[in-house]
Design an enzyme around this catalytic site. Structure first.
Site, PDB file in Angstrom:
ATOM      1  N   LYS A   1      30.313  74.459  13.733  1.00  0.00           N
ATOM      2  CA  LYS A   1      31.675  74.200  13.248  1.00  0.00           C
ATOM      3  C   LYS A   1      32.175  75.415  12.476  1.00  0.00           C
ATOM      4  CE  LYS A   1      34.124  70.600  10.601  1.00  0.00           C
ATOM      5  NZ  LYS A   1      33.945  69.349   9.838  1.00  0.00           N
ATOM      6  N   SER A  59      36.623  65.552  11.217  1.00  0.00           N
ATOM      7  CA  SER A  59      37.142  66.877  11.490  1.00  0.00           C
ATOM      8  C   SER A  59      36.226  67.738  12.378  1.00  0.00           C
ATOM      9  CB  SER A  59      37.355  67.589  10.154  1.00  0.00           C
ATOM     10  OG  SER A  59      36.125  67.733   9.474  1.00  0.00           O
ATOM     11  N   SER A  87      33.163  63.033   8.905  1.00  0.00           N
ATOM     12  CA  SER A  87      33.567  64.001   9.930  1.00  0.00           C
ATOM     13  C   SER A  87      32.543  64.363  10.982  1.00  0.00           C
ATOM     14  CB  SER A  87      34.052  65.283   9.266  1.00  0.00           C
ATOM     15  OG  SER A  87      35.377  65.102   8.865  1.00  0.00           O
TER      16      SER A  87
HETATM   17  N1  GLN Z   1      38.682  62.138   7.268  1.00  0.00           N
HETATM   18  C1  GLN Z   1      38.068  62.437   6.012  1.00  0.00           C
HETATM   19  C2  GLN Z   1      38.950  63.359   5.210  1.00  0.00           C
HETATM   20  O1  GLN Z   1      39.915  63.819   5.741  1.00  0.00           O
HETATM   21  C3  GLN Z   1      36.718  63.029   6.210  1.00  0.00           C
HETATM   22  C4  GLN Z   1      36.712  64.481   6.425  1.00  0.00           C
HETATM   23  C5  GLN Z   1      35.345  65.074   6.457  1.00  0.00           C
HETATM   24  O2  GLN Z   1      34.341  64.360   6.489  1.00  0.00           O
HETATM   25  N2  GLN Z   1      35.300  66.382   6.425  1.00  0.00           N
HETATM   26  O3  GLN Z   1      38.704  63.606   4.062  1.00  0.00           O
END
Ligand code: GLN
Length: 448
Positions: free
Chosen positions: A53, A128, A152
């Site tokens: 990532k 994400s 994410s």
């Molecule tokens: N959807 C969650 C957020 O926007 C989780 C994001 C993540 O785990 N990086 O904070």
């Protein structure tokens, strides 16, 4: 290796990669081959390609966080997890697309555009870590690293029909993971089999001097568990989430059928209840507060973008307004607001207390159970654009995943079934701290 790179190019429609490092991968492959030939390298990951990532630093290879702020940032060092994988002979082929600074649930807030779901390219791959999930689900790489702050890794794994592990907080070094909310962030693993998740975890887990929150794992925690026999899960006490409102029928059905399967394998089942919607509020308040402080470093001076202005304040302002996208700015504002004098006690500290309470609730739950079964999401992969049009709904969809981050517990997304349209449905298993190997073993047993 040429074939891997060709396949990646052939699926550029997924927009899963921000950077494909052809030359680097080819030269690494050459080197690994030599080392293997000389008997200096071996093991399950030698010669296996993987993707990372784009919020995980890679020496000499640009790392953008899908943000204009870091569009041209080339780190001088690699994250410890990447370093360990390379030492085990794995070959990095590229950096994957994501939500800007890992803030989002659909991989569409980044400055390189949205990631498309390989099961239906009109749909989101989740977020994400959507690029990592899409790359694995499309068979482009056997595994990928992601990051999980509030879900994410697990949520895109569920949307793309693969396994996704968020390890115990501290089990994997965060050195080189660009911070979103440091108290929750963990590097996680996305792969098509539980076995691969285990192989990667064993390579990257454990104490690292460069991350003071990383932990030495308890003895035997990484030695693998073999569950075989007629009733491999005999004696395992599994809590199954009580039916909750708002869960899509395909998700409820998946939970029922997974619970049935666990029972056939010998597990003892009972139900448990979710801690409540305040978990979500606590997560977003704490995550945004930490983000506002972590992202203060992008001021046009030290790293990344600088919008040149004669006046210093104006330079800061312009750099930050042009460098960050809308979602990131929204969270910095929210975070700064809850840390302000008027809100600190009534909002921020209340969220921290809620987090403590949820931690205690889970400790109690793990007095009764060895493992918990619940959903990852309330529905299957949405159409692209749905999450960005309704940010609050997107926040709400994280309700099932954030508890593992609030408590620091390990959780694994297991691809379980398909809905009527053929979209993947995942379920989530949560274990006590450092219970990763058990999660992996149960996932393996569930495969049958
Ligand atoms: N959807 C969650 C957020 O926007 C989780 C994001 C993540 O785990 N990086 O904070």
């Amino acid at each position: 290796m040429e074939r891997v790179l060709e396949n990646i190019r052939a699926r550029s429609d997924l927009n899963a990669f921000i950077t494909v490092c052809d030359e680097y991968a080819l030269s690494r492959a050459e080197l690994v081959k030599k080392e293997m030939g000389a008997g200096r390298m071996g093991g399950p990951l030698a010669g296996v390609s993987f993707a990372v990532k784009d919020n995980i630093c890679t020496a000499g290879i640009r790392t953008t966080c899908a943000s204009r702020m870091l569009r041209d940032f080339v780190p001088p060092y690699s994250a410890e997890a990447v370093r360990r994988l390379e030492a085990a002979g794995a070959i990095m082929v590229g950096k994957t697309n994501m939500d800007e600074f890992a803030m989002g649930s659909a991989s569409e807030t980044g400055c390189f555009g949205a990631v498309h779901n390989p099961h239906d390219t009109r749909r989101s791959a989740g977020g994400s870590s959507g690029g990592s999930a899409a790359a694995v689900a499309a068979g482009l790489v056997p595994f990928a690293l992601g990051s999980d702050t509030g879900g994410s890794v697990r949520q895109p794994a569920a949307y793309c029909g693969i396994y996704g592990l968020k390890p115990t907080y501290g089990a994997v070094s965060r050195y080189g993971l660009i911070a979103y909310a440091s108290g929750f962030d963990q590097i996680g693993i996305l792969a098509a089999s539980p076995q691969m998740i285990g192989d990667v975890l064993r390579a990257i887990a454990g104490r690292d001097e460069k991350d003071s929150t990383s932990k030495e794992l308890p003895e035997g925690a990484l030695s693998g568990i073999d569950l075989t026999g007629d009733k491999p899960l005999a004696g395992l006490r599994v809590g199954v989430l009580k039916d909750v409102k708002g869960l899509g029928p395909e998700i409820s059905q998946a939970l029922v059928s997974c619970a049935d399967r666990l029972a056939v394998l010998g597990a003892e089942l009972d139900t448990y209840e979710l801690p409540g919607p305040e978990a979500l509020g606590a997560y977003y308040i704490i995550a945004c507060a930490q983000a506002s402080s972590n992202l203060a470093r992008y001021d046009g001076v030290k790293y990344g973008l600088r919008v040149r202005r004669d006046d210093l304040d104006e330079m800061y302002n312009m750099t930050r307004s042009e460098g960050f996208g809308e979602e990131v700015r929204r969270r910095i504002l929210l975070g700064t607001f809850v840390l302000g004098r008027d809100c600190y006690e009534s909002v921020y500290l209340k969220a921290v207390r809620t987090q403590q309470r949820i931690k205690r609730q889970y400790e109690e739950l793990f007095g009764r159970f060895d493992m918990l079964l619940g959903p990852v999401t309330d529905k299957c992969a949405p159409m692209l654009g749905e999450a960005s049009n309704r940010p609050l709904e997107a926040y709400e969809s994280d309700i099932y995943t954030v508890t593992a981050n609030l408590t620091g517990l390990p959780a694994l997304c297991v691809p379980w079934s398909k809905d009527a349209q053929g979209l993947p449905v995942g379920v989530m298993l949560t274990a006590p701290r450092f219970g990763e190997e058990r999660l992996i073993a149960v996932a393996e047993a569930l495969k049958g």
